[in-house]
Design a protein around this motif. Sequence first.
Motif, PDB file in Angstrom:
ATOM      1  N   GLU A 165       0.828  -1.205   0.000  1.00 30.57           N
ATOM      2  CA  GLU A 165       0.000   0.000   0.000  1.00 30.57           C
ATOM      3  C   GLU A 165       0.864   1.257   0.000  1.00 30.57           C
ATOM      4  OE1 GLU A 165      -3.222   0.163   2.829  1.00 30.57           O
ATOM      5  OE2 GLU A 165      -3.048  -1.995   3.194  1.00 30.57           O
ATOM      6  N   THR A 166       0.360   2.306  -0.618  1.00 31.76           N
ATOM      7  CA  THR A 166       0.964   3.638  -0.506  1.00 31.76           C
ATOM      8  C   THR A 166       0.241   4.363   0.630  1.00 31.76           C
ATOM      9  OG1 THR A 166       1.523   3.713  -2.846  1.00 31.76           O
ATOM     10  CG2 THR A 166       1.398   5.824  -1.683  1.00 31.76           C
ATOM     11  N   VAL A 167       0.978   4.741   1.678  1.00 33.33           N
ATOM     12  CA  VAL A 167       0.350   5.227   2.901  1.00 33.33           C
ATOM     13  C   VAL A 167       0.999   6.518   3.373  1.00 33.33           C
ATOM     14  CG1 VAL A 167      -0.518   3.023   3.778  1.00 33.33           C
ATOM     15  CG2 VAL A 167       1.862   3.653   4.202  1.00 33.33           C
ATOM     16  N   SER A 168       0.249   7.266   4.204  1.00 31.61           N
ATOM     17  CA  SER A 168       0.742   8.497   4.831  1.00 31.61           C
ATOM     18  C   SER A 168       0.312   8.500   6.288  1.00 31.61           C
ATOM     19  CB  SER A 168       0.173   9.741   4.135  1.00 31.61           C
ATOM     20  OG  SER A 168       0.607   9.818   2.802  1.00 31.61           O
ATOM     21  N   THR A 169       1.146   9.066   7.116  1.00 29.89           N
ATOM     22  CA  THR A 169       0.785   9.216   8.528  1.00 29.89           C
ATOM     23  C   THR A 169       1.611  10.337   9.130  1.00 29.89           C
ATOM     24  OG1 THR A 169       0.410   7.997  10.590  1.00 29.89           O
ATOM     25  CG2 THR A 169       2.498   7.636   9.502  1.00 29.89           C
ATOM     26  N   GLU A 170       1.172  10.834  10.274  1.00 31.13           N
ATOM     27  CA  GLU A 170       1.906  11.877  10.997  1.00 31.13           C
ATOM     28  C   GLU A 170       2.304  11.340  12.358  1.00 31.13           C
ATOM     29  OE1 GLU A 170      -0.309  15.492  11.198  1.00 31.13           O
ATOM     30  OE2 GLU A 170      -0.517  15.669   9.009  1.00 31.13           O
ATOM     31  N   LEU A 171       3.534  11.636  12.752  1.00 34.29           N
ATOM     32  CA  LEU A 171       4.018  11.217  14.063  1.00 34.29           C
ATOM     33  C   LEU A 171       5.130  12.152  14.499  1.00 34.29           C
ATOM     34  CD1 LEU A 171       6.817   9.657  13.165  1.00 34.29           C
ATOM     35  CD2 LEU A 171       5.278   7.760  12.775  1.00 34.29           C
TER      36      LEU A 171
END
Length: 561
Positions: free
Chosen positions: A124-130
């Motif tokens: 999967e192509t994914v994005s997240t913030e951390l």
Amino acid sequence: MTREDLTQAMRALENNPSAPDELRGLLRELQRHQLELEMQNRELQEAQQALEESRNRYMELYDFAPMACVSLDAKACIQDLNLTGAGLLGQDRTHLQGMPFTPFVDPADLGRFFAHVRQCIDGETVSTELRLRIARRRIDVRLHSAPLKDGRLPGRMCRTAIIDITELRQIQVRLSMSERLAVVGTLAAGIAHEVNNPLAFLMGSLSLATHALRAPAPATVDAELLASTRHLTSATQALEALSHAQAGAERIQDIVKDLGTFARPTAPQVRSVDVEQVLELALKMATVEIRHRAHVVRDYVKVPEVVADSVRLGQVFLNLLVNAAQAIPEGMASRHEIRVRLRTSDEGVLVQVQDTGEGIAPDVLEYIFDPFFTTKRMGQGLGLGLAISHSLVAQMNGSISVESTPGGGSTFTVQLPVSSAPREVPVARAPRSPALTPRPGRILIVDDERSFGVTLRLLLMDVHEADYTPRAKEALEWIREGRRYDAILCDLMMVEVTGRQFHEALREELPEQAQRIIFMTGGAYTPNSREFVEQTTRPLITKPFKRETLDALLVPLLSRA
């Protein structure tokens, strides 16, 4: 055979009449193929040079890209990264290759990070913030990751772009604060009205108390009878008036407390939240804007708690309620309503704010959540309220939508995820025992607000031996000279020496006395004082406070004096 050898052979055959024609033709064919091979070789060299130049350009673009790029394997170990990434992580690139990326991730976000990598490795192509922790700095980042097949390694890799959004988050916080203060400013006149009512009541009650205690004796009243009854009558009247004055003061305190909830910036604290409680607080704050335009209809059902930040959720509700009120003209409150609904759905908890105002035109509706877009007149808003509300709800993994009909009002719907934590069931409690009274002790008051310090000393002197000084330096001198106190009441924000500085000086020189400090605050914090409050283990009491609240903090200190 070289090209020169072929040329010499051709000349020899042409000058030799006895050479067969077949041999001459074969040599010509070889010469033609030789020329073709030379041309192909030249083209290959040119292509290889172009490929090398392209690769060098790519490596330059990759290494010096404005964002950090890193390739991670299935175990989240660094296989490759650009120079920008090495600079972000603060280490040499050759040292980082092969290292796990996890030491740079904030421990609170490790679960989210591993889930992100796992999804990417799965295709999967994914994005997240951390949040990352690098050399004692905390950096907010957004990760954009795509799966990558590398022939050097089995399986997929995770090619990740790391975008530093720390400054963006700070700008968002400032914008959110600006919009929150703008809403509070909108309510300021109404809030002044709310404060002025109990304030007038408070001042009138104090005047009655003063008059009751100072009233002159009528000339016709017998002196002996007056002596036996006057004290009782005047004291009773004064106590009743003072009781009313205290009620008025407490009402003002509640209003200021509610206002501070929305005006004070706080760090996000996502946890289980009672939506109805937050909604009621927002309604309380918005009452001054609503009351002359519409009546509120509460349409609630019992809903589970949600995962949210209560302060930011309150800001969202307040924005929606104020917008609903401003969509309705003043002076027709009996004909208009603002209906607030609480419902559950398959997706979570739904909160709806519906008004009977002028509605929103269809060509405007699609822009309603865009920053700086507003249909209000100049000076009535920045056009940030709904944009910030949309952002805040999204950060809480929720959503916000709107339906509207021109002339038929609007309905804003906020959807929030349900908390997985079990809801606490109220437990029947035994009747409260009477408040404990601290034993007499020696108390020091340090507060640069003289009127407050003197009043607090007079309040405590009925039980305790109390000293007061408006200067922390003088308090330090007293203690250095040998005075010892069972409790020290110290204001947190003072002009000359702050409460924090006073505490640090005591902790260094006389740590036992530092353990007897109770901090007092009026609620105004600088960034340094807010950081100190979050870290200190000393008690903190907010002004104004009741005697019973202070006694509860004094009891443990005076019991071990």
